[in-house]
Design a protein around this motif. Structure first.
Motif, PDB file in Angstrom:
ATOM      1  N   THR A 642       0.832  -1.196   0.000  1.00 17.89           N
ATOM      2  CA  THR A 642       0.000   0.000   0.000  1.00 17.89           C
ATOM      3  C   THR A 642       0.873   1.255   0.000  1.00 17.89           C
ATOM      4  O   THR A 642       2.078   1.193   0.283  1.00 17.89           O
ATOM      5  CB  THR A 642      -0.947   0.012   1.218  1.00 17.89           C
ATOM      6  OG1 THR A 642      -1.898   1.071   1.084  1.00 17.89           O
ATOM      7  CG2 THR A 642      -0.175   0.185   2.520  1.00 17.89           C
ATOM      8  N   ASP A 643       0.249   2.395  -0.341  1.00 18.59           N
ATOM      9  CA  ASP A 643       0.965   3.665  -0.397  1.00 18.59           C
ATOM     10  C   ASP A 643       1.218   4.215   1.001  1.00 18.59           C
ATOM     11  O   ASP A 643       0.614   3.784   1.983  1.00 18.59           O
ATOM     12  CB  ASP A 643       0.150   4.686  -1.196  1.00 18.59           C
ATOM     13  CG  ASP A 643      -0.137   4.225  -2.622  1.00 18.59           C
ATOM     14  OD1 ASP A 643       0.565   3.316  -3.101  1.00 18.59           O
ATOM     15  OD2 ASP A 643      -1.077   4.775  -3.237  1.00 18.59           O
ATOM     16  N   MET A 644       2.092   5.223   1.064  1.00 14.81           N
ATOM     17  CA  MET A 644       2.392   5.850   2.344  1.00 14.81           C
ATOM     18  C   MET A 644       2.834   7.296   2.129  1.00 14.81           C
ATOM     19  O   MET A 644       3.726   7.557   1.309  1.00 14.81           O
ATOM     20  CB  MET A 644       3.499   5.076   3.079  1.00 14.81           C
ATOM     21  CG  MET A 644       3.817   5.601   4.464  1.00 14.81           C
ATOM     22  SD  MET A 644       5.103   4.596   5.252  1.00 14.81           S
ATOM     23  CE  MET A 644       5.078   5.262   6.907  1.00 14.81           C
ATOM     24  N   GLY A 645       2.217   8.215   2.820  1.00 17.11           N
ATOM     25  CA  GLY A 645       2.634   9.610   2.801  1.00 17.11           C
ATOM     26  C   GLY A 645       2.638  10.237   1.426  1.00 17.11           C
ATOM     27  O   GLY A 645       3.457  11.112   1.143  1.00 17.11           O
ATOM     28  N   GLY A 646       1.728   9.798   0.566  1.00 18.09           N
ATOM     29  CA  GLY A 646       1.662  10.355  -0.772  1.00 18.09           C
ATOM     30  C   GLY A 646       2.583   9.703  -1.775  1.00 18.09           C
ATOM     31  O   GLY A 646       2.603  10.078  -2.946  1.00 18.09           O
ATOM     32  N   PHE A 647       3.330   8.701  -1.383  1.00 20.16           N
ATOM     33  CA  PHE A 647       4.205   7.983  -2.296  1.00 20.16           C
ATOM     34  C   PHE A 647       3.565   6.647  -2.654  1.00 20.16           C
ATOM     35  O   PHE A 647       3.125   5.894  -1.769  1.00 20.16           O
ATOM     36  CB  PHE A 647       5.579   7.748  -1.665  1.00 20.16           C
ATOM     37  CG  PHE A 647       6.406   8.990  -1.567  1.00 20.16           C
ATOM     38  CD1 PHE A 647       7.265   9.348  -2.598  1.00 20.16           C
ATOM     39  CD2 PHE A 647       6.328   9.805  -0.444  1.00 20.16           C
ATOM     40  CE1 PHE A 647       8.035  10.496  -2.503  1.00 20.16           C
ATOM     41  CE2 PHE A 647       7.089  10.959  -0.346  1.00 20.16           C
ATOM     42  CZ  PHE A 647       7.950  11.306  -1.379  1.00 20.16           C
ATOM     43  N   SER A 648       3.544   6.326  -3.918  1.00 15.58           N
ATOM     44  CA  SER A 648       2.950   5.084  -4.398  1.00 15.58           C
ATOM     45  C   SER A 648       3.927   3.929  -4.271  1.00 15.58           C
ATOM     46  O   SER A 648       5.096   4.039  -4.678  1.00 15.58           O
ATOM     47  CB  SER A 648       2.543   5.231  -5.866  1.00 15.58           C
ATOM     48  OG  SER A 648       2.181   3.973  -6.409  1.00 15.58           O
ATOM     49  N   LYS A 650       3.901   1.421  -6.025  1.00 16.75           N
ATOM     50  CA  LYS A 650       4.210   0.929  -7.369  1.00 16.75           C
ATOM     51  C   LYS A 650       5.396   1.652  -7.993  1.00 16.75           C
ATOM     52  O   LYS A 650       5.983   1.154  -8.955  1.00 16.75           O
ATOM     53  CB  LYS A 650       2.978   1.072  -8.260  1.00 16.75           C
ATOM     54  CG  LYS A 650       1.836   0.137  -7.880  1.00 16.75           C
ATOM     55  CD  LYS A 650       0.680   0.233  -8.842  1.00 16.75           C
ATOM     56  CE  LYS A 650      -0.425  -0.762  -8.457  1.00 16.75           C
ATOM     57  NZ  LYS A 650      -1.571  -0.704  -9.389  1.00 16.75           N
ATOM     58  N   ALA A 651       5.732   2.810  -7.458  1.00 15.32           N
ATOM     59  CA  ALA A 651       6.906   3.532  -7.945  1.00 15.32           C
ATOM     60  C   ALA A 651       8.181   3.077  -7.253  1.00 15.32           C
ATOM     61  O   ALA A 651       9.273   3.541  -7.586  1.00 15.32           O
ATOM     62  CB  ALA A 651       6.722   5.032  -7.741  1.00 15.32           C
ATOM     63  N   ASP A 652       8.038   2.173  -6.279  1.00 15.33           N
ATOM     64  CA  ASP A 652       9.200   1.665  -5.553  1.00 15.33           C
ATOM     65  C   ASP A 652       9.364   0.168  -5.823  1.00 15.33           C
ATOM     66  O   ASP A 652       8.920  -0.315  -6.862  1.00 15.33           O
ATOM     67  CB  ASP A 652       9.057   1.998  -4.066  1.00 15.33           C
ATOM     68  CG  ASP A 652       9.222   3.496  -3.825  1.00 15.33           C
ATOM     69  OD1 ASP A 652      10.238   4.050  -4.276  1.00 15.33           O
ATOM     70  OD2 ASP A 652       8.332   4.101  -3.203  1.00 15.33           O
ATOM     71  N   ARG A 653       9.979  -0.578  -4.919  1.00 16.12           N
ATOM     72  CA  ARG A 653      10.371  -1.959  -5.208  1.00 16.12           C
ATOM     73  C   ARG A 653       9.747  -2.908  -4.185  1.00 16.12           C
ATOM     74  O   ARG A 653      10.317  -3.136  -3.116  1.00 16.12           O
ATOM     75  CB  ARG A 653      11.895  -2.072  -5.201  1.00 16.12           C
ATOM     76  CG  ARG A 653      12.589  -1.195  -6.236  1.00 16.12           C
ATOM     77  CD  ARG A 653      14.094  -1.260  -6.091  1.00 16.12           C
ATOM     78  NE  ARG A 653      14.568  -0.603  -4.889  1.00 16.12           N
ATOM     79  CZ  ARG A 653      15.824  -0.692  -4.428  1.00 16.12           C
ATOM     80  NH1 ARG A 653      16.710  -1.451  -5.059  1.00 16.12           N
ATOM     81  NH2 ARG A 653      16.191  -0.051  -3.334  1.00 16.12           N
ATOM     82  N   PHE A 654       8.605  -3.463  -4.546  1.00 20.06           N
ATOM     83  CA  PHE A 654       7.910  -4.393  -3.670  1.00 20.06           C
ATOM     84  C   PHE A 654       7.521  -5.609  -4.505  1.00 20.06           C
ATOM     85  O   PHE A 654       6.906  -5.473  -5.579  1.00 20.06           O
ATOM     86  CB  PHE A 654       6.671  -3.747  -3.049  1.00 20.06           C
ATOM     87  CG  PHE A 654       7.010  -2.643  -2.084  1.00 20.06           C
ATOM     88  CD1 PHE A 654       7.195  -2.920  -0.738  1.00 20.06           C
ATOM     89  CD2 PHE A 654       7.169  -1.336  -2.521  1.00 20.06           C
ATOM     90  CE1 PHE A 654       7.523  -1.910   0.159  1.00 20.06           C
ATOM     91  CE2 PHE A 654       7.498  -0.318  -1.637  1.00 20.06           C
ATOM     92  CZ  PHE A 654       7.678  -0.611  -0.291  1.00 20.06           C
ATOM     93  N   ALA A 655       7.843  -6.794  -4.029  1.00 12.35           N
ATOM     94  CA  ALA A 655       7.587  -7.984  -4.845  1.00 12.35           C
ATOM     95  C   ALA A 655       7.557  -9.232  -3.981  1.00 12.35           C
ATOM     96  O   ALA A 655       8.021  -9.252  -2.839  1.00 12.35           O
ATOM     97  CB  ALA A 655       8.660  -8.118  -5.928  1.00 12.35           C
ATOM     98  N   GLU A 656       7.021 -10.301  -4.576  1.00 12.17           N
ATOM     99  CA  GLU A 656       6.972 -11.623  -3.947  1.00 12.17           C
ATOM    100  C   GLU A 656       7.537 -12.663  -4.907  1.00 12.17           C
ATOM    101  O   GLU A 656       7.623 -12.440  -6.118  1.00 12.17           O
ATOM    102  CB  GLU A 656       5.531 -12.009  -3.621  1.00 12.17           C
ATOM    103  CG  GLU A 656       4.855 -11.179  -2.572  1.00 12.17           C
ATOM    104  CD  GLU A 656       3.416 -11.643  -2.378  1.00 12.17           C
ATOM    105  OE1 GLU A 656       3.202 -12.653  -1.668  1.00 12.17           O
ATOM    106  OE2 GLU A 656       2.510 -11.005  -2.953  1.00 12.17           O
ATOM    107  N   TYR A 657       7.887 -13.793  -4.325  1.00 11.75           N
ATOM    108  CA  TYR A 657       8.335 -14.913  -5.150  1.00 11.75           C
ATOM    109  C   TYR A 657       8.082 -16.224  -4.409  1.00 11.75           C
ATOM    110  O   TYR A 657       8.555 -16.432  -3.301  1.00 11.75           O
ATOM    111  CB  TYR A 657       9.826 -14.781  -5.473  1.00 11.75           C
ATOM    112  CG  TYR A 657      10.372 -15.893  -6.337  1.00 11.75           C
ATOM    113  CD1 TYR A 657       9.973 -16.028  -7.665  1.00 11.75           C
ATOM    114  CD2 TYR A 657      11.287 -16.805  -5.826  1.00 11.75           C
ATOM    115  CE1 TYR A 657      10.479 -17.036  -8.471  1.00 11.75           C
ATOM    116  CE2 TYR A 657      11.813 -17.815  -6.619  1.00 11.75           C
ATOM    117  CZ  TYR A 657      11.400 -17.928  -7.946  1.00 11.75           C
ATOM    118  OH  TYR A 657      11.901 -18.938  -8.729  1.00 11.75           O
TER     119      TYR A 657
END
Length: 696
Positions: A642-648, A650-657
């Motif tokens: 989820t987003d935080m403090g106005g930052f998405s 999806k613009a950062d690095r979050f993933a699963e495997y």
């Protein structure tokens, strides 16, 4: 850390993910010890007189998983001879000399040793690692015997073979590759066991806390027998083994309290001289859990006595016939240790390429006995509340470490609850704090400060970082076998502005947390660095981290491996929260959660795996969390980021495997999964670079 951040100054484009397949981290143990005696008084002298062996090679410091990793019977996991010298043997006489010695040893078998007389079983005493040098270590015509009370033994990377006397169902020759009678804490790993007169492995007479992993077992009749007792006490883990052309006992488990079998391959090829009689057998009062294993061409693949309990999950059967049984209630292996299942479809290829001796084990700069000299012992300081140690508080012991310390200091803390704050300043590196109790719950460091509380001297509030019970600012810190807690009472202070309450803050490089509990509510574990431009690496293994809001957060490069992230309800009873809040600088790696479990006594669907913390609204940061090869409970949301403090996010690095469990889910736009190619660069080795944390 606050829950709400300033608005983003601008958005950044998403960047490519760099991820990796699981790799077993074999680095284990303590750092090389040197010391300067005289500064610390009697504790230091006692440590010097006791002596400590030179550190074993990295591969020799690998530790067991499964039941062999459980602390019990006075033994804390299974690590073999890593505290002793590393010696190389090429003769039977030398192998027996070191195997039977009372001291710990890492014994490297370099070449073929023929046992005389045939069938002799070399007696092994406690605290030994016996390992083959690459694929060259062969024991021919005999095996090993672990007697009553023998413990902490690793038998690894060997080929043990050819005691067969020409009689298929041999009743006269009890020639085993490994026989254990009343032993405990044994790890049998990456061996090739074949063509013996009797068993390849016999685990008898209440032998317990055993893990058998990544072995090839073949060309044998009575392969792996467990039991020979009326007691129901034994606990064994059997995983990633390849049974091929073995007639019976694959294994046979009689009166085993807990038998956990997973990701094994049982293969009976058609048209060969050996035909399987049965595969996995739960006898007597055994309780067995059998998961994600593969049975190819095996007769009677799974057999259960009427008095046994056997739970099957996810197994695959191809060309099998005869009995395939299950029933009853067994146990939950994850109540005893974390583990990760490989998909059953991948097991045959995985074991055909990965089981048996490895060229990379036992081959790196192995010293011979003549060249091996003991290193100096660590300086040891003792802490006990009752005055029986040199110090009565942990901070007093830390204060006694001289500035600029150049060798490891071990602070051994007796069981008890120590209500204090502890700071290890940046000029005191190589400090270890370890509890001496039988459990990590026995030794507790606790305080109850929160961010919004006013300091006693009136100098302002604690702030998030200042609320920590334990603050680590020095490199090469280690913590073992204890609990670090912040017990700030949110309900009693609901009107306080600032509920962040840190249990442990790290702001340094090469931090090892091994077998600890870190407990709190909001902002439990702050993994930071000394400065934004400074690297700070943390390795957490075999541990529990407990919390509810952003309870693993910060800008460090951190691996949480084989651990449990325990979700906790908030002060008002609600089940809503966030596991991670990374604030990773661009160009660095963030948080890697691997081979771990995320669970807790909370409602389903209430927790996010993470959100991006752009500390201070810093848009140049590139927060990263990867969760891989882990078990996710139903508490994890179907859209876990989820987003935080106005930052998405999806613009950062979050993933699963390759996660499993009811909280795992298929890939979609709001749940990115990594490809195998992306996964090849995100594992422990890539995360930690040139640092090998050495765990016991």
């Amino acid at each position: 850390m606050t829950e709400v951040r300033g608005r983003a100054r601008h958005r950044r484009r998403g960047r490519a993910l760099v991820i990796g397949a699981p790799a077993v981290l074999t680095a284990a143990g303590v750092l090389a010890y040197g010391t300067a005696f005289g500064v610390f008084g009697t504790d230091a002298r006692a440590g010097a007189e006791a002596g400590a062996a030179a550190p074993a090679p990295v591969w020799a410091r690998a530790v067991a998983d499964g039941f062999a990793s459980v602390d019990a019977l006075g033994q804390k996991g299974t690590y073999g001879g890593r505290d002793g010298r590393t010696v190389t043997v090429r003769t039977l006489a030398d192998l027996e000399r070191y195997a039977t010695a009372p001291e710990p040893y890492v014994i490297v078998v370099a070449g073929t040793i023929t046992v005389n007389p045939t069938g002799k079983e070399i007696k092994v005493s406690s605290d030994k690692t016996i390992v083959g040098s690459g694929t060259s270590g062969h024991i021919v015509g005999g095996g090993f015997f672990l007697g009553q009370g023998v413990h902490n033994v690793i038998i690894r990377n060997l080929t043990i073979r050819d005691a067969y006397q020409g009689i298929w169902n041999d009743k006269e020759h009890d020639f085993d590759a490994v026989q254990m009678d009343g032993a405990h804490h044994v790890w049998i790993d990456h061996n090739d066991l074949r063509h013996m007169a009797d068993g390849l492995i016999d685990s008898r007479k209440d032998t317990t806390y055993v893990t058998v992993s990544w072995n090839r077992l073949g060309t044998n009749n009575k392969t792996f027998g467990i039991g020979w007792t009326e007691h129901v006490t034994a606990e064994l883990t059997i995983h990633h083994n390849w049974f091929r052309e073995t007639e019976q006992r694959n294994p046979s488990t009689d009166n085993v309290a807990r038998a956990h079998l997973y990701n094994n391959l049982l293969q009976d090829d058609p048209g060969t001289d050996i035909t399987s009689s049965y595969g996995n057998y739960a006898r007597g009062r055994t309780r067995m859990v059998l998961e994600n294993s593969v049975f190819q061409g095996v007769n009677n693949p799974v057999v259960k006595d009427g008095t046994a309990a056997l739970v099957q999950r996810g197994n695959v059967f191809s060309g099998t016939k005869g009995r395939n049984e299950s029933g009853g209630t067994a146990f939950d292996p994850r109540a005893f240790y974390p583990y990760t299942l490989d998909p059953a479809a991948e097991v045959p290829a995985l074991l055909r390429s990965g089981a048996g001796p490895r060229t990379t084990i036992g081959t790196a700069s192995t010293p011979t006995p003549a060249r091996t000299t003991p290193a100096a012992a660590p300086t040891v300081l003792t802490v006990a509340k009752d005055g029986s140690g040199r110090f009565t508080s942990v901070q007093k012991a830390v204060d006694a470490v001289p500035a600029g310390n150049s060798s490891r200091v071990v602070i051994r803390v007796s069981p008890g609850v120590y209500r204090e704050t502890v700071t290890i300043p940046s000029n005191k590196p190589q400090v270890t704090i370890e509890g001496t109790g039988g459990s990590r719950k026995d030794t507790v460091l606790v305080e109850g400060h929160a961010s919004g509380m006013t300091r006693p001297d009136g100098s302002g509030t604690y702030g998030t970082g200042g609320s920590a019970t334990v603050a680590v600012e020095a490199d090469d810190f280690q913590a073992r076998n204890l609990t670090i807690s912040n017990d700030f009472d949110e309900a009693a202070n609901r009107n306080l502005n600032g509920h962040q309450a840190v249990a442990l803050r790290t702001a340094a490089d090469r931090i090892l947390l091994d077998g600890v509990i870190v407990s709190g509510d909001q902002d439990t574990l702050l993994l930071d660095t000394a400065a934004k431009a400074r690297l700070g690496r943390v390795y957490v293994t075999g541990s529990y981290v407990i919390g509810n809001v952003d309870f693993v957060f910060g800008r460090a490069t951190a691996v949480i491996d084989r651990s449990v992230l325990t979700l906790k309800k908030r002060w008002d009873g609600t089940s809503a929260g966030y596991v991670t809040a990374p604030s990773t600088p661009a160009g660095r790696k963030g948080f890697l959660i691997t081979r771990s479990t995320v669970n807790g006594d909370v409602a389903a669907g209430g927790f996010f795996l993470g959100r991006p913390w752009h500390a201070g609204g810093d848009a140049t940061l590139s927060p990263q969390t990867t969760v891989r090869d882990s078990v996710l409970s139903a508490a994890v949301k179907r859209t876990p980021w989820t987003d935080m403090g106005g930052f998405s996010w999806k613009a950062d690095r979050f993933a699963e495997y390759r996660n499993t469990g009811p909280g795992a889910g298929p890939a979609h736009t709001d749940r990115p999964h990594l490809s195998s190619a992306e996964a090849a660069a995100q594992d422990t080795r890539h995360w930690l670079g040139d640092w090998n944390p050495r765990t016991p």
